[in-house]
Scaffold this motif. Structure first.
Motif, PDB file in Angstrom:
ATOM      1  N   GLY A   1       9.306   1.076 -10.296  1.00  0.00           N
ATOM      2  CA  GLY A   1       8.538  -0.072 -10.797  1.00  0.00           C
ATOM      3  C   GLY A   1       7.237   0.278 -11.481  1.00  0.00           C
ATOM      4  N   GLY A   2       6.173  -0.325 -10.962  1.00  0.00           N
ATOM      5  CA  GLY A   2       4.862  -0.221 -11.611  1.00  0.00           C
ATOM      6  C   GLY A   2       4.259   1.174 -11.610  1.00  0.00           C
ATOM      7  N   GLY A   3       4.579   1.940 -10.595  1.00  0.00           N
ATOM      8  CA  GLY A   3       4.134   3.324 -10.577  1.00  0.00           C
ATOM      9  C   GLY A   3       2.683   3.543 -10.198  1.00  0.00           C
ATOM     10  N   THR A   4       2.118   2.639  -9.386  1.00  0.00           N
ATOM     11  CA  THR A   4       0.719   2.855  -8.991  1.00  0.00           C
ATOM     12  C   THR A   4       0.590   4.066  -8.062  1.00  0.00           C
ATOM     13  OG1 THR A   4       0.850   1.291  -7.152  1.00  0.00           O
ATOM     14  CG2 THR A   4       0.090   0.425  -9.273  1.00  0.00           C
ATOM     15  N   ASN A   5       1.595   4.293  -7.247  1.00  0.00           N
ATOM     16  CA  ASN A   5       1.561   5.501  -6.406  1.00  0.00           C
ATOM     17  C   ASN A   5       1.693   6.755  -7.263  1.00  0.00           C
ATOM     18  OD1 ASN A   5       1.429   5.009  -3.350  1.00  0.00           O
ATOM     19  ND2 ASN A   5       2.829   3.414  -4.054  1.00  0.00           N
ATOM     20  N   LEU A   6       2.553   6.689  -8.268  1.00  0.00           N
ATOM     21  CA  LEU A   6       2.661   7.804  -9.220  1.00  0.00           C
ATOM     22  C   LEU A   6       1.297   8.076  -9.849  1.00  0.00           C
ATOM     23  CD1 LEU A   6       4.140   9.773 -11.184  1.00  0.00           C
ATOM     24  CD2 LEU A   6       4.571   7.769 -12.645  1.00  0.00           C
TER      25      LEU A   6
ATOM     26  N   ALA B   1       8.313   7.526  -4.620  1.00  0.00           N
ATOM     27  CA  ALA B   1       7.100   6.700  -4.734  1.00  0.00           C
ATOM     28  C   ALA B   1       7.521   5.292  -5.134  1.00  0.00           C
ATOM     29  CB  ALA B   1       6.144   7.306  -5.759  1.00  0.00           C
ATOM     30  N   GLY B   2       8.026   4.548  -4.142  1.00  0.00           N
ATOM     31  CA  GLY B   2       8.522   3.207  -4.434  1.00  0.00           C
ATOM     32  C   GLY B   2       9.898   3.246  -5.079  1.00  0.00           C
TER      33      GLY B   2
ATOM     34  N   ILE C   1       7.044   7.223   0.805  1.00  0.00           N
ATOM     35  CA  ILE C   1       5.934   6.381   1.283  1.00  0.00           C
ATOM     36  C   ILE C   1       6.523   5.039   1.697  1.00  0.00           C
ATOM     37  CG2 ILE C   1       5.374   5.684  -1.119  1.00  0.00           C
ATOM     38  CD1 ILE C   1       2.570   5.975   1.309  1.00  0.00           C
ATOM     39  N   HIS C   2       6.160   4.591   2.898  1.00  0.00           N
ATOM     40  CA  HIS C   2       6.636   3.291   3.386  1.00  0.00           C
ATOM     41  C   HIS C   2       5.422   2.429   3.738  1.00  0.00           C
ATOM     42  CE1 HIS C   2       9.379   0.402   5.105  1.00  0.00           C
ATOM     43  NE2 HIS C   2       8.511   0.277   6.101  1.00  0.00           N
ATOM     44  N   PRO C   3       5.423   1.160   3.306  1.00  0.00           N
ATOM     45  CA  PRO C   3       4.218   0.340   3.488  1.00  0.00           C
ATOM     46  C   PRO C   3       4.085  -0.352   4.841  1.00  0.00           C
ATOM     47  CG  PRO C   3       5.788  -0.843   2.154  1.00  0.00           C
ATOM     48  CD  PRO C   3       6.431   0.480   2.484  1.00  0.00           C
TER      49      PRO C   3
ATOM     50  N   MET D   1      -1.683  -0.941  -0.356  1.00  0.00           N
ATOM     51  CA  MET D   1      -1.592   0.070  -1.427  1.00  0.00           C
ATOM     52  C   MET D   1      -2.949   0.718  -1.674  1.00  0.00           C
ATOM     53  SD  MET D   1       0.910  -1.870  -4.084  1.00  0.00           S
ATOM     54  CE  MET D   1       1.870  -0.644  -4.888  1.00  0.00           C
TER      55      MET D   1
ATOM     56  N   GLU E   1      -1.739   3.567   0.848  1.00  0.00           N
ATOM     57  CA  GLU E   1      -0.714   4.314   0.114  1.00  0.00           C
ATOM     58  C   GLU E   1      -1.292   5.274  -0.911  1.00  0.00           C
ATOM     59  OE1 GLU E   1       2.633   1.991  -1.357  1.00  0.00           O
ATOM     60  OE2 GLU E   1       2.124   0.390   0.019  1.00  0.00           O
TER      61      GLU E   1
HETATM   62  C1  GRF Z   1       4.858   0.540  -2.695  1.00  0.00           C
HETATM   63  O1  GRF Z   1       4.448  -0.547  -1.937  1.00  0.00           O
HETATM   64  C2  GRF Z   1       5.648   1.471  -1.846  1.00  0.00           C
HETATM   65  O2  GRF Z   1       5.167   1.596  -0.548  1.00  0.00           O
HETATM   66  C3  GRF Z   1       6.947   0.785  -1.844  1.00  0.00           C
HETATM   67  O3  GRF Z   1       7.107   0.336  -3.172  1.00  0.00           O
HETATM   68  C4  GRF Z   1       5.850   0.113  -3.767  1.00  0.00           C
HETATM   69  C5  GRF Z   1       5.752   0.926  -5.014  1.00  0.00           C
HETATM   70  O4  GRF Z   1       4.734   0.537  -5.857  1.00  0.00           O
HETATM   71  N1  GRF Z   1       7.966   1.599  -1.267  1.00  0.00           N
HETATM   72  P1  GRF Z   1       4.372   1.390  -7.133  1.00  0.00           P
HETATM   73  O5  GRF Z   1       5.578   1.444  -8.053  1.00  0.00           O
HETATM   74  O6  GRF Z   1       3.937   2.765  -6.695  1.00  0.00           O
HETATM   75  O7  GRF Z   1       3.244   0.645  -7.788  1.00  0.00           O
END
Ligand code: GRF
Length: 201
Positions: free
Chosen positions: A10-15, A88-89, A109-111, A177, A181
């Motif tokens: 998805g959005g990739g904020t963790n990336l 990462a999501g 990663i698990h929220p 997040m 995260e």
């Molecule tokens: C995060 O909440 C992660 O914990 C979950 O999916 C989401 C991913 O968000 N597994 P992003 O794509 O990193 O913005």
């Protein structure tokens, strides 16, 4: 140099958090060798491109059945020869052949604070809805190694986040997040890159 492959949906904020910590030197001896998404057109792919990282889509819907996808998925991962795969999501169930081959070399990663609100069906907003429904006062996020179960692998890091009055699943997701995260996922990669954390099953 730890070669890291990041898998996104998805959005990739963790990336982005990982990219930023590699670029500012917080994560050392690490190179992000690629980004794979199971969805087309997601912003995570843009983030990778903006950072000069190779990004590709590998989508189950492009294959006749799940076993054909699983085989192609493993081959695609192997192409990058990664030392570490970071989920990462990433919202695709990781096939057994991949888990076996990359045991100890894949983290997720698990929220929530595992073992609360995890396992089958607990992903995305559902995790935060469940925490609010149960009325817990503290939630958070967990980084863990991936094993054959769902969210059952050895835990590397956890960080707590307090529930606030008036929280909705959306506000809670955002705070988990920001406060947890985006901090513990880069930190876990750093611990692995520096050899401070090693997998033992
Ligand atoms: C995060 O909440 C992660 O914990 C979950 O999916 C989401 C991913 O968000 N597994 P992003 O794509 O990193 O913005």
């Amino acid at each position: 140099m730890l070669k890291v492959l990041v898998l996104v949906s998805g959005g990739g904020t963790n990336l982005q958090a990982i990219i930023d910590r590699v670029n500012d030197g917080t994560i050392q001896d690490t190179e992000i060798v690629g980004v794979l998404s199971n969805n087309y057109g997601v912003y995570a792919l843009e983030r990778a491109k903006n950072a000069g990282i190779k990004a590709e889509v590998i989508a189950p819907k492009d294959f006749p059945d799940r076993s054909a996808f699983n085989k192609a998925f493993l081959e695609k991962l192997d192409e990058y020869n990664p030392d570490l795969i970071v989920l990462a999501g990433f919202l695709v169930v990781i096939p057994e052949i991949v888990i076996r081959k990359y045991e100890g070399k894949m983290i997720n990663i698990h929220p929530s604070l595992i073992p609360a609100f995890c396992g089958k069906g607990y992903y995305g907003l559902r995790v935060h809805e469940a925490a609010l429904e149960r009325g817990v006062k503290v939630t958070g996020a967990t980084v863990h190694f991936v094993d054959a179960g769902t969210d059952t692998g050895p835990i590397i890091l956890q960080k707590a986040v307090y529930i606030q009055d008036g929280d909705t699943a959306e506000t809670l997701q955002k705070r988990v997040m920001e406060e947890a995260e985006w901090k513990i996922l880069p930190e876990a990669i750093s611990l692995i890159a520096s050899g401070k954390v090693k997998y033992s099953s």
